[in-house]
Write a protein that holds these residues in place. Structure first.
Motif, short mmCIF file in Angstrom:
data_model
loop_
_atom_site.label_atom_id
_atom_site.label_comp_id
_atom_site.label_asym_id
_atom_site.label_seq_id
_atom_site.Cartn_x
_atom_site.Cartn_y
_atom_site.Cartn_z
N ASP A 101 0.83 -1.20 0.00
CA ASP A 101 0.00 0.00 0.00
C ASP A 101 0.86 1.26 0.00
N GLN A 102 2.02 1.22 0.65
CA GLN A 102 2.91 2.37 0.65
C GLN A 102 3.51 2.60 -0.75
N ILE A 103 3.87 1.52 -1.41
CA ILE A 103 4.39 1.64 -2.78
C ILE A 103 3.31 2.21 -3.69
N THR A 104 2.08 1.78 -3.51
CA THR A 104 0.96 2.31 -4.30
C THR A 104 0.82 3.81 -4.07
N ASN A 105 0.84 4.24 -2.82
CA ASN A 105 0.72 5.67 -2.51
C ASN A 105 1.89 6.47 -3.07
N LEU A 106 3.09 5.93 -2.96
CA LEU A 106 4.28 6.60 -3.49
C LEU A 106 4.20 6.72 -5.01
N LYS A 127 0.05 -4.87 -6.24
CA LYS A 127 0.27 -6.18 -5.61
C LYS A 127 0.64 -7.22 -6.67
N GLU A 128 -0.08 -7.24 -7.78
CA GLU A 128 0.22 -8.17 -8.87
C GLU A 128 1.62 -7.92 -9.43
N MET A 129 1.96 -6.64 -9.63
CA MET A 129 3.29 -6.30 -10.15
C MET A 129 4.38 -6.79 -9.21
N LEU A 130 4.19 -6.57 -7.92
CA LEU A 130 5.21 -6.96 -6.94
C LEU A 130 5.36 -8.48 -6.86
N GLU A 131 4.25 -9.19 -7.00
CA GLU A 131 4.32 -10.66 -6.99
C GLU A 131 5.06 -11.19 -8.21
N ALA A 132 5.05 -10.43 -9.30
CA ALA A 132 5.69 -10.85 -10.55
C ALA A 132 7.10 -10.29 -10.72
N CYS A 133 7.63 -9.59 -9.72
CA CYS A 133 8.97 -9.01 -9.84
C CYS A 133 9.98 -10.12 -10.15
N PRO A 134 10.84 -9.85 -11.12
CA PRO A 134 11.90 -10.84 -11.39
C PRO A 134 12.87 -10.89 -10.20
#
Length: 138
Positions: A101-106, A127-134
């Motif tokens: 949520d902090q990354i979203t706000n930033l 959340k989806e992007m972070l779960e897919a981070c290489p």
């Protein structure tokens, strides 16, 4: 009976004030997170450091790499990146301690400030992007 109503009213007013402060704090969270984690390199106006650190102000990179930005914040970056036609090759540290949520706000703060008028992110999108981070090599 009057004391009971008065106490209930006071309790309700106090709860409402507390809730309002929570939402107000959350509303400005992106700005605070930027000041805490990004501003020392990208500057208070988002202009970056000429030739060393890319700008985020009116940066084409924010649109052309939209799907990578959440991972960039969490994991950092190393290697060349082109922003507004200029190549930058300075390592950027990630901030692994930030919650989704902090990354979203930033991200939303960056996307809608510094002359940027880009689409905002949703929590589920980040959340989806972070779960897919290489995997990131350290």
């Amino acid at each position: 009976m009057k004391k009971s109503k008065l106490a209930g009213f006071a309790l309700c007013a106090m709860a409402l004030t507390t809730l309002t402060q929570c939402f107000t704090d959350k509303q400005n969270e992106g700005k605070r997170l930027y000041a805490q984690h990004c501003q020392s390199c990208h500057m208070d106006d988002g202009s970056g450091l000429r030739g060393l650190i890319p700008p985020i102000a009116k940066a084409d990179y924010l649109q052309t790499h939209r799907d990578e930005l959440a991972c960039l914040i969490r994991q950092g970056a190393d290697g060349p990146m082109v922003v507004n036609g200029i190549t930058y090759n300075k390592e950027m540290p990630g901030v692994k301690t930030l919650r989704d949520d902090q990354i979203t706000n930033l991200l939303n703060y960056i996307q809608t400030n510094f002359g940027n008028q880009n689409e905002r992110y949703t929590m589920s999108e980040v959340k989806e992007m972070l779960e897919a981070c290489p995997p990131h090599h350290e």
